[in-house]
Design an enzyme around this catalytic site. Structure first.
Site, short mmCIF file in Angstrom:
data_model
loop_
_atom_site.label_atom_id
_atom_site.label_comp_id
_atom_site.label_asym_id
_atom_site.label_seq_id
_atom_site.Cartn_x
_atom_site.Cartn_y
_atom_site.Cartn_z
N ASP A 144 0.85 -1.19 0.00
CA ASP A 144 0.00 0.00 0.00
C ASP A 144 0.89 1.24 0.00
O ASP A 144 1.89 1.30 0.72
CB ASP A 144 -0.92 0.01 1.23
N ASP A 201 4.33 2.05 -4.10
CA ASP A 201 3.39 2.50 -5.13
C ASP A 201 3.26 1.39 -6.16
O ASP A 201 4.27 0.86 -6.64
CB ASP A 201 3.94 3.77 -5.76
N ALA A 218 -5.87 -2.03 -5.01
CA ALA A 218 -5.32 -0.67 -5.03
C ALA A 218 -5.85 0.13 -6.21
O ALA A 218 -5.68 -0.25 -7.36
CB ALA A 218 -3.79 -0.74 -5.09
N THR A 241 -15.48 -2.60 -10.47
CA THR A 241 -16.71 -1.94 -10.03
C THR A 241 -17.82 -2.08 -11.05
O THR A 241 -17.56 -2.26 -12.25
CB THR A 241 -16.44 -0.44 -9.79
N ASP A 242 -19.06 -1.97 -10.59
CA ASP A 242 -20.19 -1.98 -11.52
C ASP A 242 -20.29 -0.68 -12.32
O ASP A 242 -21.00 -0.61 -13.32
CB ASP A 242 -21.51 -2.23 -10.77
N GLU A 243 -19.55 0.35 -11.91
CA GLU A 243 -19.64 1.64 -12.60
C GLU A 243 -19.11 1.58 -14.03
O GLU A 243 -19.39 2.46 -14.84
CB GLU A 243 -18.93 2.73 -11.80
N TYR A 258 -13.21 8.24 -13.24
CA TYR A 258 -12.98 7.06 -12.39
C TYR A 258 -13.42 5.78 -13.09
O TYR A 258 -12.64 4.83 -13.23
CB TYR A 258 -13.72 7.20 -11.06
N LYS A 301 -11.23 2.51 -14.54
CA LYS A 301 -11.44 1.12 -14.11
C LYS A 301 -11.81 0.24 -15.32
O LYS A 301 -11.36 -0.91 -15.41
CB LYS A 301 -12.53 1.04 -13.04
N ASN A 314 -30.42 7.10 -2.85
CA ASN A 314 -29.51 7.78 -1.92
C ASN A 314 -30.28 8.45 -0.78
O ASN A 314 -29.86 8.40 0.38
CB ASN A 314 -28.67 8.81 -2.66
N GLY A 371 -22.18 14.21 -14.61
CA GLY A 371 -22.23 12.86 -15.16
C GLY A 371 -22.72 11.82 -14.17
O GLY A 371 -22.31 10.66 -14.22
#
Length: 364
Positions: free
Chosen positions: A35, A61, A84, A135-137, A162, A166, A261, A299
């Site tokens: 990390d 890193d 990470a 991620t699901d994004e 982001y 990914k 949310n 967005g």
């Protein structure tokens, strides 16, 4: 004994995964935690395991080729569990190149070093695997249709720096498998919550602000929908994929806990009021009056929802923690770790908070 190299192990999901693995396997597993210790990496998350002989921390890193190559030289790594990543959408909007560097170049460096260490003359050593946690994004946004879900076959359509970074890293991992036969799995998870989460994310942010009597900033109309996954359920899924997932496959890990949310925020208020003693002075100021709708995120995807059918049918995984139970456990953990919260919300966090929320217009 298998040796796991866990990247980002001082972060939220990474530290929960390390705790889970030691609870499950005890001394029958060795873990190397790599990390960089950026703002979201906190070694306090792992204070309970620091003294274990089968736990090792390396500050490095993931983009540092020499440092990562040295880890593979020093340890016979069987599994890489790659957490990470820069992961906060708001930060990616302000600093996109940081996300490209860590999430894309860092992933490429990790795979190159693993490939170099694991390659034989005609393939790869037996029992090696690179598990890339995503991620699901990456799938984009779903319509407000209760029958619409993200599947492993859903085309990628990222909408933020982001999620684009990914998606890029996912495609790199797939390409290494197709090109080199690199042993890998990818997991795409829904929104996680639970202990040790840095309070820039919705749930710990709202818990902390409510306890402090501060406004609860909700983007737009608050009706954006996310599928919430308790972090321990996610860790079980990653462990299963690592051990039993078919080589080269992607597995979606979702919580079957779709919530708007605004519903999340109101639930946190309700549970705090239920769980705080009658004579606790904080109880008096915790109400829906703290909710403040602010200018929406750029967005901002409307809805995410994962179908975890594949991991259920192939590996027998399913979420065990429904949201009300999970949020109560999460709130209890934060209330029992107020010093932890105090440490990480001092200094630079205050500057971050003002930067992210201080100039947003309050909506009527």
């Amino acid at each position: 004994m298998k040796t796991y190299l866990v990247t980002g192990g001082a972060g939220f999901i990474g530290s929960n995964f390390i705790h889970y693995m030691f609870r499950k396997y005890g001394d029958d597993v060795e873990i190397i935690n790599v990390d960089k210790l950026t703002y979201a990496g906190n070694l306090e998350n792992l204070a309970e395991v620091e003294g274990r002989k089968n736990y090792h921390f390396v500050k490095a890193d993931i983009c540092d080729e020499e440092a990562i190559r040295q880890v593979f030289h020093d340890y016979e790594v069987d599994r890489v569990i790659h957490f990470a990543a820069e992961s906060h959408v708001d930060r990616s909007i302000k600093e996109p190149l940081v996300f490209v560097r860590t999430n894309v170049l860092g992933t490429a460096n990790m795979m190159n070093c693993a490939k170099e260490a694991w390659e034989t003359g005609d393939g790869f050593k037996d029992g090696k695997k690179f598990c890339h946690v995503s991620t699901d994004e990456v799938y984009g946004s779903l319509p407000e249709d209760p029958d619409a879900y993200f599947y492993e076959t859903t085309p990628y359509s990222p909408h933020s720096p982001y999620s684009a970074s990914k998606a890029s890293s996912d495609l790199l991992v797939k390409a290494y498998h197709d090109t080199y036969g690199f042993p890998m799995n990818i997991t795409n998870c829904s929104n996680n919550y639970g202990p040790y989460q840095f309070p820039e994310k919705l749930i710990p942010l709202m818990i902390n602000n409510a306890l402090e009597g501060r406004k609860l900033p909700v983007y737009g109309d608050g009706r954006n929908v996310r599928d919430w996954l308790y972090v321990e359920d996610h860790c079980r899924g990653i462990d299963l994929v690592s051990e039993k997932g078919r080589d080269g496959e992607t597995y979606n890990i979702g919580g079957h806990n779709e919530k708007q949310n605004i519903e999340i925020v109101k639930t946190i208020i309700e549970v705090l009021r239920e769980d705080l003693p009658e004579d606790d002075p904080r109880r008096a100021h915790i109400s829906e009056d703290l909710i403040e709708h602010v200018t929406d995120r750029k967005g901002h995807d409307r809805r995410y929802a994962i179908a975890p059918d594949k991991i259920h049918s192939e590996l027998g995984w399913q979420p065990q923690t429904m949201f009300r139970e999970g949020i109560r456990k999460t709130i209890g953990w934060y209330m029992n770790h107020l010093e932890w919260m105090k440490h990480i919300t001092s200094g630079n966090y205050q500057n971050y908070y003002r930067n992210m929320y201080g100039d947003r217009k309050v909506l009527d």
